[in-house]
Write an enzyme that holds these catalytic residues in place. Structure first.
Site, short mmCIF file in Angstrom:
data_model
loop_
_atom_site.label_atom_id
_atom_site.label_comp_id
_atom_site.label_asym_id
_atom_site.label_seq_id
_atom_site.Cartn_x
_atom_site.Cartn_y
_atom_site.Cartn_z
CG ASP A 38 42.39 -12.39 12.91
OD1 ASP A 38 42.18 -13.60 12.75
OD2 ASP A 38 41.68 -11.50 12.41
CG ASP A 85 34.41 -2.69 11.11
OD1 ASP A 85 34.88 -3.64 10.43
OD2 ASP A 85 34.72 -2.49 12.30
CG HIS A 141 37.34 -5.94 10.68
ND1 HIS A 141 36.26 -5.76 11.50
CD2 HIS A 141 37.49 -7.27 10.55
CE1 HIS A 141 35.78 -6.94 11.85
NE2 HIS A 141 36.50 -7.88 11.28
CD GLU A 197 37.65 -3.63 14.54
OE1 GLU A 197 37.10 -3.42 13.44
OE2 GLU A 197 37.14 -4.31 15.44
#
Ligand code: GLP
Length: 241
Positions: free
Chosen positions: A67, A136, A138, A143
């Site tokens: 990313d 979380d 990811h 997400e």
């Protein structure tokens, strides 16, 4: 899924380096999927040391990063190309023509995303994908969502991710709110996946990822379905397993 519990961060990093060096030594033109974040820093240091000691040759290796932030160029010190260059690429003999990180400055972000997924396929897919995990759940910047994404795309970052990543910026207001990320489909297509997880703060999410429902609200949970995953974690992250 293979789970290796190391006693601490250093042992986790050393074990991960052993795996990476083994795979590169078996296939010298290995296609790597690489990750940023603080988790893989120890692995990258070990790989640089192994290269200096003549134990591994990256000259034919190529890589795709997971990313990059939207609006961030290769020379921006908060960007992921910059991170990869300074923490790994400049210390090894990888050909910079063979490394790719999404272009956060692309005028046409959709076209950049499509080209990125296509380029991975054109290389024959990723042989070995490195992953960290967000608090979380990811992976890359995928997400929590109602779906698992397929290809590389633009993702709106959650407040939790913006806050977690703000420690690497001067001020939280500087953290980009969008990023380009390989999709879960791109990641899942990798022939082998190695996920690194360390620290108490990741214990809860690691448990959910490995033993919870396969649910896009915990994107990493899809790894339970992949046939060739090694999770290397430290004792603190493994506390609830
Ligand atoms: C970022 C990256 C992820 C990484 C995660 C965890 O959000 N996009 O690829 O896994 O952070 O980072 P850290 O290793 O610093 O906990």
């Amino acid at each position: 899924m293979k789970i290796i519990v190391a006693k601490d961060y250093d042992e986790m990093s050393a074990k991960a380096a052993e795996l990476f060096i083994d795979r590169i030594n078996k296939k010298n033109d290995l296609v790597l999927g690489l990750a940023t974040g603080t988790t893989p820093l120890g692995l990258y240091k070990n790989l640089a040391d192994a290269y200096k000691a003549g134990k591994v040759d990256f000259s034919k290796v190529s890589s795709f990063n997971l990313d990059e932030y939207v609006g961030v160029g290769h020379d921006n010190e908060n960007g992921y190309y910059y991170f990869m260059y300074h923490n790994l690429f400049k210390h090894i003999n990888i050909d910079l023509n063979n490394v790719r990180v999404e272009n956060g400055l692309a005028e046409d972000l959709e076209a950049e995303c499509e080209d990125y997924s296509n380029s991975i396929k054109a290389k024959g897919g990723i042989d070995l994908q490195l992953l960290g995990i967000g608090h979380d759940g990811h992976i890359g910047f995928n997400e929590p969502s109602s779906v698992f994404s397929k290809g590389t795309h633009v993702e709106e970052l959650t407040q939790m991710t913006i806050e977690a990543n703000s420690r690497l910026f001067n001020d939280i207001s500087e953290v980009p709110t969008r990023a380009l990320t390989m999709g879960v489909g791109d990641i899942f297509a990798a022939k082998e996946i190695c996920m690194l997880v360390n620290g108490k703060g990741k214990a809860e999410i690691l448990k959910k990822c490995l033993y919870g429902d396969i649910d896009p609200m915990v994107q990493a949970s899809i790894l339970q379905l992949h046939g060739n995953v090694t999770v290397i974690c430290d004792a603190e992250a493994a506390e609830l397993l």
